[in-house]
Design an enzyme around this catalytic site. Structure first.
Site, short mmCIF file in Angstrom:
data_model
loop_
_atom_site.label_atom_id
_atom_site.label_comp_id
_atom_site.label_asym_id
_atom_site.label_seq_id
_atom_site.Cartn_x
_atom_site.Cartn_y
_atom_site.Cartn_z
N GLY A 1 -44.04 8.26 18.35
CA GLY A 1 -45.26 9.01 18.03
C GLY A 1 -46.49 8.18 18.27
N GLU B 1 -63.11 26.26 9.89
CA GLU B 1 -63.85 25.78 11.05
C GLU B 1 -63.79 26.81 12.19
OE1 GLU B 1 -63.31 21.01 10.10
OE2 GLU B 1 -61.77 22.06 11.20
N GLY C 1 -49.68 9.30 17.69
CA GLY C 1 -50.84 9.87 16.99
C GLY C 1 -51.57 8.74 16.29
N PHE C 2 -52.33 9.09 15.25
CA PHE C 2 -53.10 8.05 14.55
C PHE C 2 -52.19 6.97 13.98
CE2 PHE C 2 -56.12 11.65 14.07
CZ PHE C 2 -57.17 11.07 14.75
N ASP D 1 -48.33 11.59 8.64
CA ASP D 1 -48.04 12.90 8.06
C ASP D 1 -46.57 13.10 7.72
OD1 ASP D 1 -50.67 13.56 8.42
OD2 ASP D 1 -50.31 15.31 9.69
N ALA E 1 -56.00 12.07 8.57
CA ALA E 1 -56.04 11.04 9.61
C ALA E 1 -56.11 9.64 8.98
CB ALA E 1 -57.23 11.29 10.51
C1 LIG Z 1 -56.47 21.21 13.61
C2 LIG Z 1 -56.41 20.00 12.73
C3 LIG Z 1 -57.55 19.54 12.09
C4 LIG Z 1 -57.50 18.41 11.29
N1 LIG Z 1 -58.66 17.97 10.68
C5 LIG Z 1 -58.62 16.83 9.97
C6 LIG Z 1 -59.82 16.29 9.41
O1 LIG Z 1 -60.90 16.88 9.55
N2 LIG Z 1 -59.73 15.12 8.73
C7 LIG Z 1 -58.55 14.46 8.57
O2 LIG Z 1 -58.53 13.38 7.97
N3 LIG Z 1 -57.41 14.95 9.07
C8 LIG Z 1 -57.41 16.11 9.78
N4 LIG Z 1 -56.24 16.60 10.31
C9 LIG Z 1 -54.98 15.90 10.02
C10 LIG Z 1 -54.79 14.71 10.92
O3 LIG Z 1 -55.05 15.03 12.25
C11 LIG Z 1 -53.36 14.23 10.74
O4 LIG Z 1 -53.23 13.82 9.41
C12 LIG Z 1 -53.01 13.08 11.66
O5 LIG Z 1 -53.14 13.46 13.00
C13 LIG Z 1 -51.60 12.59 11.39
O6 LIG Z 1 -51.33 11.54 12.23
P1 LIG Z 1 -49.82 11.19 12.62
O7 LIG Z 1 -49.90 10.02 13.54
O8 LIG Z 1 -49.01 11.09 11.41
O9 LIG Z 1 -49.31 12.47 13.39
P2 LIG Z 1 -49.87 13.15 14.71
O10 LIG Z 1 -51.30 12.84 14.94
O11 LIG Z 1 -49.45 14.57 14.61
O12 LIG Z 1 -49.06 12.43 15.87
C14 LIG Z 1 -47.68 12.61 16.01
C15 LIG Z 1 -47.28 12.19 17.42
O13 LIG Z 1 -45.88 12.18 17.50
C16 LIG Z 1 -45.48 12.78 18.70
N5 LIG Z 1 -44.13 13.31 18.48
C17 LIG Z 1 -43.73 14.24 17.60
N6 LIG Z 1 -42.41 14.42 17.67
C18 LIG Z 1 -41.97 13.57 18.63
C19 LIG Z 1 -40.68 13.31 19.17
N7 LIG Z 1 -39.60 13.92 18.73
N8 LIG Z 1 -40.60 12.40 20.16
C20 LIG Z 1 -41.69 11.77 20.64
N9 LIG Z 1 -42.92 11.99 20.15
C21 LIG Z 1 -43.05 12.88 19.15
C22 LIG Z 1 -46.52 13.84 18.97
O14 LIG Z 1 -46.58 14.18 20.36
C23 LIG Z 1 -47.79 13.14 18.49
O15 LIG Z 1 -48.41 12.42 19.52
C24 LIG Z 1 -56.27 17.73 11.11
C25 LIG Z 1 -55.12 18.20 11.74
C26 LIG Z 1 -55.17 19.32 12.54
C27 LIG Z 1 -53.93 19.82 13.23
#
Ligand SMILES: Cc1cc2nc3c(=O)[nH]c(=O)nc-3n(C[C@H](O)[C@H](O)[C@H](O)COP(=O)(O)OP(=O)(O)OC[C@H]3O[C@@H](n4cnc5c(N)ncnc54)[C@H](O)[C@@H]3O)c2cc1C
Length: 449
Positions: free
Chosen positions: A14, A178, A16-17, A316, A327
């Site tokens: 992953g 939003e 993401g953040f 998350d 985030a």
């Molecule tokens: C529309 C929206 C608005 C938001 N607004 C806010 C805000 O205003 N403020 C705030 O703080 N937070 C906000 N959030 C929440 C925030 O974006 C998330 O908390 C954050 O992105 C979580 O980060 P993460 O790295 O855990 O997961 P993610 O950012 O979801 O990243 C997960 C990554 O894992 C990858 N992945 C998933 N499964 C697999 C797999 N099986 N194999 C390989 N790769 C995989 C995905 O492609 C992705 O790149 C918002 C979320 C959304 C959807």
């Protein structure tokens, strides 16, 4: 434990953040990092709705992971969908996008797969009501939003026109709010004077929420202010409602008193609820870990899995002390996990301090000049909330060029209402060899200007 090869292999699933911050924390460590993601880009999810609404481009909210990590010489990016974890053999199994599979061995595993949209057991709703989690979702929503006004312009009759000009949003959290604000702004500012048959301002936005508040996590005061702002914007709030059915022509909701109401709307968007992706279930099963009601994996205070000090779950997808899916939580937990691996490699024997989240608050944009911000005792709304929202998002966007580009796009849209990113494609818009078309739907006779 000395059962690893040199350099130590760290696999992050992953980008993401959470995954990105874990990789960054390992930048100067003598480890070989493999970052596996099913997408080639890092996505700034909090601004997805701005891409959907035509303010920001895809490139402004999504950066190629390779580009973001190009200076991290010890990181290799792998485009693949992780499907399983062999906990005993210490290897991640993944599917390559064009076929074939790949096995990635690890000494340390950091799982940062985030969450996906949940339809609460009604996955069949997804085809009619896209969620908002990926870039593809944002582009699909953009297509549906702008297509609706185009369809209304050539509608056969007033009823069809009304249905195309009705937008139903399910979920009164930040994304639903939003989007509701954006649709009213598009109707009132962006499309002003562009149509000849319809008045875009007649667009109705219905927001359905199961609880008694929109933006409930912001507390009663800010939630109340947000509801008033939405009301002033012309958004119709349907609180205490539960969607029971949904199709291409609208949705049926159950009210608090048990009665059901049908609302005709050709555009329905879904922003309610999240669930863990399948890899979380596979990992939990393989490692004997627990999952909460949404499938998040329960972690120890040091973010490892019970009995598996080599596996950490962050962002998350982790379940710890009811931390919210934000985030900041993802960034801080990812960085913590990266540092923990670094300390192990450096041979530090002291037990790491438990992960502690520093709450920096949350913000939600409602419309031009209106946003709510909650950071500890500081509660902002209106213009001060909006300015703070602007500052936070410019500061946190990944990459200098994206920041500059976004700031410019915001300046244009705030000053004039014009949105530069309105292009959308239709599934059958490719030039094809002439083929007799079967007419479908009703026939409209165009009204004069
Ligand atoms: C529309 C929206 C608005 C938001 N607004 C806010 C805000 O205003 N403020 C705030 O703080 N937070 C906000 N959030 C929440 C925030 O974006 C998330 O908390 C954050 O992105 C979580 O980060 P993460 O790295 O855990 O997961 P993610 O950012 O979801 O990243 C997960 C990554 O894992 C990858 N992945 C998933 N499964 C697999 C797999 N099986 N194999 C390989 N790769 C995989 C995905 O492609 C992705 O790149 C918002 C979320 C959304 C959807």
């Amino acid at each position: 434990m000395e059962d690893h090869v040199t350099p130590r292999r760290v696999v992050i699933v992953g980008g993401g953040f959470a995954g990105l911050f874990a990789a960054r924390a390992l930048r100067r460590s003598p480890v070989a990092v493999t970052l596996v993601d099913r997408r080639a880009h890092h996505l700034f999810q909090p601004l997805l709705y701005q891409c959907a609404a035509g303010i920001l481009s895809e490139g402004q909210i999504a950066q190629p992971l390779r580009a973001v990590l190009r200076r991290h010489a010890n990181v290799r990016c792998l485009l693949a969908d992780a499907t399983d974890v062999d906990v005993k053999g210490r290897a991640v199994h993944a599917r390559r996008p064009e076929g074939g599979s790949v096995v990635v061995p690890y000494d340390d595993l950091i799982v940062a797969v985030g969450m996906r949209q949940s339809y609460f057991g009604h996955d069949e709703f997804a085809v009619h009501a896209p969620g908002m989690k990926t870039l593809a979702d944002a582009l699909e929503i953009r297509r549906r939003l702008y297509r609706a006004f185009e369809m209304a312009e050539s509608a056969a009759d007033a009823e069809e026109r009304r249905q195309w000009l009705t937008f139903a949003l399910v979920g009164g959290g930040p994304t639903g709010v939003e989007l509701a604000g954006q649709i009213r702004e598009i109707a009132g500012h962006t499309l002003d004077r562009e149509f000849r048959t319809i008045d875009p301002l007649q667009a109705q936005v219905l927001l359905f929420e199961g609880s008694d508040h929109v933006l409930g996590t912001f507390g009663d005061r800010l939630a109340g202010k947000a509801a008033r702002t939405l009301h002033d914007l012309g958004v119709e709030l349907h609180l205490g409602t539960r969607v029971t059915d949904l199709d291409a022509r609208g949705l049926t909701v159950q009210e608090r008193d048990g009665t059901t109401t049908r609302h005709a709307a050709r555009t329905v968007l879904w922003t309610a609820g999240v669930e863990a992706p399948p890899l979380a279930r596979a990992l939990a099963k393989a490692a004997g870990a627990e999952q909460d009601h949404a499938g998040r994996i329960a972690v120890k205070p040091d973010l490892t899995l019970p009995g598996h000090p080599e596996i950490r779950v962050v962002g998350d997808a982790m379940s710890l002390n009811h931390l919210p899916g934000l985030a900041e939580v993802a960034m801080q937990s990812g960085a913590y996990a990266g540092r923990a691996v670094r300390h192990t490699v450096e041979g530090r024997t002291r037990k790491p301090k438990p992960f502690r989240y520093r709450d920096l608050g949350a913000a939600a944009y409602i419309c031009r000049g209106r946003a709510v911000v909650k950071a500890g005792p500081v509660h902002l709304s209106g213009v001060s909330g909006w300015l703070t929202w602007l500052f936070i998002h410019v500061a946190f966007l990944t990459g200098f060029r994206s920041r500059l580009g976004a700031a410019l796009s915001w300046a244009i849209v705030f000053a004039s209402g014009a949105r530069r990113e309105r292009a959308f494609t239709l599934p059958d818009s490719d030039p094809e060899p002439a083929r007799p078309r079967v007419p479908h739907g009703s026939t409209a006779v165009l009204r004069g200007p």
